[in-house]
Scaffold this motif. Structure first.
Motif, PDB file in Angstrom:
ATOM      1  N   PHE A 177      20.847   1.292  -7.191  1.00  0.00           N
ATOM      2  CA  PHE A 177      19.561   0.645  -6.983  1.00  0.00           C
ATOM      3  C   PHE A 177      19.197  -0.279  -8.135  1.00  0.00           C
ATOM      4  CE2 PHE A 177      14.897   0.843  -7.751  1.00  0.00           C
ATOM      5  CZ  PHE A 177      14.495   0.141  -6.621  1.00  0.00           C
ATOM      6  N   SER A 178      18.580  -1.399  -7.799  1.00  0.00           N
ATOM      7  CA  SER A 178      18.004  -2.305  -8.784  1.00  0.00           C
ATOM      8  C   SER A 178      16.617  -2.712  -8.317  1.00  0.00           C
ATOM      9  CB  SER A 178      18.876  -3.556  -8.955  1.00  0.00           C
ATOM     10  OG  SER A 178      18.206  -4.528  -9.745  1.00  0.00           O
ATOM     11  N   MET A 179      15.639  -2.589  -9.201  1.00  0.00           N
ATOM     12  CA  MET A 179      14.269  -2.980  -8.869  1.00  0.00           C
ATOM     13  C   MET A 179      14.155  -4.466  -8.554  1.00  0.00           C
ATOM     14  SD  MET A 179      11.745  -0.582  -9.053  1.00  0.00           S
ATOM     15  CE  MET A 179      10.272  -1.235  -9.836  1.00  0.00           C
TER      16      MET A 179
ATOM     17  N   MET B 258      19.390   4.506  -3.723  1.00  0.00           N
ATOM     18  CA  MET B 258      18.193   3.940  -3.123  1.00  0.00           C
ATOM     19  C   MET B 258      18.393   2.440  -2.952  1.00  0.00           C
ATOM     20  SD  MET B 258      14.184   4.414  -4.269  1.00  0.00           S
ATOM     21  CE  MET B 258      14.418   3.890  -5.974  1.00  0.00           C
ATOM     22  N   GLY B 259      17.835   1.887  -1.895  1.00  0.00           N
ATOM     23  CA  GLY B 259      17.842   0.444  -1.682  1.00  0.00           C
ATOM     24  C   GLY B 259      16.453   0.005  -1.262  1.00  0.00           C
ATOM     25  N   GLN B 260      16.261  -1.305  -1.130  1.00  0.00           N
ATOM     26  CA  GLN B 260      14.949  -1.797  -0.721  1.00  0.00           C
ATOM     27  C   GLN B 260      15.098  -2.967   0.242  1.00  0.00           C
ATOM     28  OE1 GLN B 260      12.814  -2.537  -4.335  1.00  0.00           O
ATOM     29  NE2 GLN B 260      14.212  -4.090  -5.080  1.00  0.00           N
ATOM     30  N   PHE B 261      14.083  -3.068   1.132  1.00  0.00           N
ATOM     31  CA  PHE B 261      14.115  -4.106   2.152  1.00  0.00           C
ATOM     32  C   PHE B 261      12.719  -4.710   2.297  1.00  0.00           C
ATOM     33  CE2 PHE B 261      12.911  -0.245   4.337  1.00  0.00           C
ATOM     34  CZ  PHE B 261      12.048  -0.625   5.378  1.00  0.00           C
ATOM     35  N   THR B 262      12.695  -5.948   2.768  1.00  0.00           N
ATOM     36  CA  THR B 262      11.426  -6.622   3.034  1.00  0.00           C
ATOM     37  C   THR B 262      11.281  -6.836   4.532  1.00  0.00           C
ATOM     38  OG1 THR B 262      12.448  -8.800   2.725  1.00  0.00           O
ATOM     39  CG2 THR B 262      11.388  -7.793   0.820  1.00  0.00           C
ATOM     40  N   VAL B 263      10.043  -6.849   5.007  1.00  0.00           N
ATOM     41  CA  VAL B 263       9.729  -7.099   6.406  1.00  0.00           C
ATOM     42  C   VAL B 263       8.745  -8.273   6.436  1.00  0.00           C
ATOM     43  CG1 VAL B 263       8.870  -6.146   8.567  1.00  0.00           C
ATOM     44  CG2 VAL B 263      10.034  -4.648   6.932  1.00  0.00           C
TER      45      VAL B 263
ATOM     46  N   LEU C  52       0.813  -1.226   0.000  1.00  0.00           N
ATOM     47  CA  LEU C  52       0.000   0.000   0.000  1.00  0.00           C
ATOM     48  C   LEU C  52       0.840   1.268   0.000  1.00  0.00           C
ATOM     49  CD1 LEU C  52      -2.608  -1.025   2.753  1.00  0.00           C
ATOM     50  CD2 LEU C  52      -2.885  -1.191   0.265  1.00  0.00           C
ATOM     51  N   ASP C  53       2.146   1.118   0.098  1.00  0.00           N
ATOM     52  CA  ASP C  53       3.052   2.247   0.338  1.00  0.00           C
ATOM     53  C   ASP C  53       3.137   3.224  -0.825  1.00  0.00           C
ATOM     54  OD1 ASP C  53       5.337   3.462   1.967  1.00  0.00           O
ATOM     55  OD2 ASP C  53       6.394   2.919   0.126  1.00  0.00           O
ATOM     56  N   GLY C  54       2.905   2.764  -2.041  1.00  0.00           N
ATOM     57  CA  GLY C  54       2.967   3.651  -3.201  1.00  0.00           C
ATOM     58  C   GLY C  54       4.367   3.891  -3.719  1.00  0.00           C
ATOM     59  N   GLY C  55       5.285   2.995  -3.408  1.00  0.00           N
ATOM     60  CA  GLY C  55       6.646   3.111  -3.917  1.00  0.00           C
ATOM     61  C   GLY C  55       6.742   2.710  -5.374  1.00  0.00           C
TER      62      GLY C  55
ATOM     63  N   PRO D 217       8.469  -4.689  -1.529  1.00  0.00           N
ATOM     64  CA  PRO D 217       9.509  -4.174  -0.636  1.00  0.00           C
ATOM     65  C   PRO D 217       9.294  -2.704  -0.293  1.00  0.00           C
ATOM     66  CG  PRO D 217      10.341  -4.345  -2.879  1.00  0.00           C
ATOM     67  CD  PRO D 217       8.978  -4.956  -2.889  1.00  0.00           C
ATOM     68  N   PHE D 218       9.894  -2.296   0.824  1.00  0.00           N
ATOM     69  CA  PHE D 218       9.973  -0.893   1.205  1.00  0.00           C
ATOM     70  C   PHE D 218      11.282  -0.294   0.678  1.00  0.00           C
ATOM     71  CE2 PHE D 218       7.324  -2.623   4.718  1.00  0.00           C
ATOM     72  CZ  PHE D 218       6.236  -1.772   4.620  1.00  0.00           C
ATOM     73  N   MET D 219      11.310   1.045   0.573  1.00  0.00           N
ATOM     74  CA  MET D 219      12.490   1.747   0.090  1.00  0.00           C
ATOM     75  C   MET D 219      13.215   2.456   1.229  1.00  0.00           C
ATOM     76  SD  MET D 219      12.247   1.187  -3.177  1.00  0.00           S
ATOM     77  CE  MET D 219      11.273  -0.303  -2.987  1.00  0.00           C
ATOM     78  N   TYR D 220      14.510   2.658   1.069  1.00  0.00           N
ATOM     79  CA  TYR D 220      15.273   3.636   1.847  1.00  0.00           C
ATOM     80  C   TYR D 220      16.160   4.364   0.840  1.00  0.00           C
ATOM     81  CZ  TYR D 220      18.719  -0.216   1.783  1.00  0.00           C
ATOM     82  OH  TYR D 220      19.555  -1.246   1.401  1.00  0.00           O
ATOM     83  N   HIS D 221      16.266   5.682   0.982  1.00  0.00           N
ATOM     84  CA  HIS D 221      16.947   6.424  -0.080  1.00  0.00           C
ATOM     85  C   HIS D 221      17.260   7.853   0.342  1.00  0.00           C
ATOM     86  CE1 HIS D 221      13.217   8.675  -1.065  1.00  0.00           C
ATOM     87  NE2 HIS D 221      12.590   7.535  -0.835  1.00  0.00           N
ATOM     88  N   CYS D 222      18.132   8.466  -0.444  1.00  0.00           N
ATOM     89  CA  CYS D 222      18.365   9.909  -0.324  1.00  0.00           C
ATOM     90  C   CYS D 222      17.140  10.633  -0.871  1.00  0.00           C
ATOM     91  CB  CYS D 222      19.613  10.300  -1.113  1.00  0.00           C
ATOM     92  SG  CYS D 222      19.910  12.086  -1.169  1.00  0.00           S
ATOM     93  N   HIS D 223      16.693  11.683  -0.152  1.00  0.00           N
ATOM     94  CA  HIS D 223      15.526  12.427  -0.643  1.00  0.00           C
ATOM     95  C   HIS D 223      15.899  13.664  -1.442  1.00  0.00           C
ATOM     96  CE1 HIS D 223      11.246  13.312  -0.833  1.00  0.00           C
ATOM     97  NE2 HIS D 223      11.052  12.124  -0.280  1.00  0.00           N
TER      98      HIS D 223
END
Length: 504
Positions: A406-408, A498-503, A116-119, A482-488
């Motif tokens: 980053f890689s999708m 940017m990178g991505q992680f799963t929970v 639902l995050d919209g990434g 996945p969720f993202m973490y990145h420079c804004h």
């Protein structure tokens, strides 16, 4: 009676008179036109039976009289309505994409599952509709929503795809804070844009890639040279740094004290009295300002402090303060509103509960290649004379996190649902705004020392250059995305930081 330039401008605006002044030789000249601050429409989910409709659309906007600019917006030509949702509700948002390209809508700071995050993985193709139902399970706070389309984020946000998102709850309402939207509870989306002869342009070239798109003109809610009429009492300003890259170092020109009451994650434990406040891209802050003395006030920003290396090569370089917005108190009477002594229960900070430590370095550099030269701005190039193509050296910026772009298709980190971890984040070459999707975190140290004042509260975006330790709580599952973490700084994000992680 002596009249300052500011009071003259404001008086002319209110009276509808021509804004003219005289220089030292007595010659008349035009002063910048002040414009009434645009207040975006407020859409409250409860008034729409928990159903909100957004249309992503192309449009045009006259930022300056007689000068049309091509823009993007939600339910309009530029930016979008302010959305209000309420703790405990489930709100459906229907987003229809009428653009000729893909987009997404990221709920920046909303604690929802990955699907639902919209990434970048929640693409809304051209002509398609997305209908997420958002469970609102967090306390009152000021958030925002914006495009997060892979490789298009910077351009689409710059063109106008952004809006404010407000979460309300019963505790916040019980505090008696200013809450009359657009009157004493005012949204302020801060941006900078580049204009040529009054028309919005999209900066290009290597400097844009390295330092992000920056402009020569400040906008608030899409308004150039804005002025806001406010009641002569305590007023709440909800501020979002919606710029692609610019930092805002905010203060009032009369050095008045204001009270910072909320960070990205919601209300602080108690108000913090400040005279200045830095707002980095993606960050939000709520402040209370007392206008009861009835005097006009000017909110200003200093030079862009993020440009420690290349400041002289940017449009907004310099050492002087720049006006962000003028405020004119109007009306009579007093209000019983006061700055509360306490706002929220203190957040627990227990780093010993962290089960793992991860380290992230935001990296950037230059790669050399062969080519015919590189663009250096709008419509400018660096000619290479009669040199042959295979003799021409060309630089290309490279961005990544831990030296990986980053890689999708690559999950960089895997996290267990319910865990807390310490993330140590470091910048490289310049300061970066670091944003993590789907979580709120606490800053527990900065460069090995105690956090700074502006590190208080629950956050989702933080300034990093020296090592910063974050205590991160993972309470939202990925559910297949996945969720993202990145420079804004959005150009850095689009180019690989940017990178991505799963929970799970």
């Amino acid at each position: 009676m002596f009249m300052t330039r500011r009071s003259f401008l404001m008086g002319s605006l209110l009276s509808g008179g021509a804004v003219l002044a005289a220089n030292a030789t007595g010659r008349l000249y035009s002063l910048p036109q002040l414009n009434e601050l645009y207040i975006p429409e407020l859409i409250d989910a409860r008034s729409r039976h928990q159903s909100i409709a957004l249309e992503v659309q192309e449009g045009s906007r006259h930022f300056f009289p007689g000068r049309e600019s091509i823009t993007l917006g939600y339910n309009g030509s530029y930016l979008g309505p302010t959305l209000r949702v309420h703790q405990g509700d489930d709100s459906e948002v229907t987003i229809t994409n009428t653009l000729g390209e893909d987009t997404t809508v990221h709920w920046h700071g909303l604690l929802v599952s990955g699907n639902l995050d919209g990434g970048p993985h929640q693409t809304i193709p051209a002509g398609a509709t997305w209908r997420p139902v958002l469970p609102i399970r967090q306390r009152a706070c000021t958030l925002w929503y914006h495009s997060h389309a892979h490789g298009r984020t910077a351009r689409q946000v710059y063109a106008g795809l952004a809006g404010m998102l407000i979460v309300s709850d019963d505790h916040e309402k019980s505090l008696g804070l200013p809450s009359d939207y657009g009157v004493d509870d005012i949204p302020l989306i801060l941006q900078d844009k580049q204009f040529e002869q009054g028309t919005l342009v999209l900066p290009q070239g290597m400097m844009t890639t390295m330092h992000g798109r920056r402009g020569d003109t400040l906008l608030v809610n899409g308004t150039v040279n804005p002025v806001a009429k406010v009641p002569p009492r305590l007023v709440r300003l909800r501020m979002v740094n919606g710029a692609n890259a610019r930092f805002f170092d905010l203060a009032f020109s009369d050095a008045r004290i204001f009270h910072w009451i909320a960070s990205e994650g919601g209300l602080l434990e108690k108000p913090v009295a400040l005279r200045s406040l830095r707002l980095i891209p993606g960050e939000r802050a709520e402040i209370l300002v007392d206008f009861s003395n009835g005097r006009p006030a000017t909110l200003t920003t200093g030079p862009d402090s993020s440009l420690s290396m290349m400041r002289m090569m940017t449009p907004m370089s310099g050492t002087s303060e720049t006006t962000v917005i003028e405020f004119i108190p109007q009306g009579t009477g007093s209000s019983s509103l006061q700055v509360p002594q306490r706002l929220h229960a203190p957040e627990p900070r227990i780093p010993s509960t962290a089960l793992r430590r991860r380290r992230f370095e935001l990296t950037m550099g230059m790669e050399m290649g062969m080519g015919m030269g590189m663009g250096m701005g709008m419509g400018m190039g660096m000619g290479m004379g009669n040199m042959r193509r295979d003799e021409t050296r060309m630089s290309r910026a490279s961005f990544g996190i831990n030296d990986r772009a980053f890689s999708m298709d690559r999950v960089d980190e895997r996290v267990n649902l319910g865990d807390s971890e310490i993330w140590e984040v470091t910048g490289a070459m310049m300061a970066h705004p670091f944003h993590v999707h789907g979580v709120h975190f606490q800053v527990i140290s900065r460069n090995g020392s105690a956090p700074q004042i502006r590190d208080k509260g629950m956050k989702d975006t933080v300034l990093v250059r020296e090592p910063v330790e974050l205590l991160v709580h993972f309470n939202q599952p990925s559910l297949g995305a996945p969720f993202m973490y990145h420079c804004h700084i959005l150009e850095h994000e689009d180019n690989g930081m940017m990178g991505q992680f799963t929970v799970t």
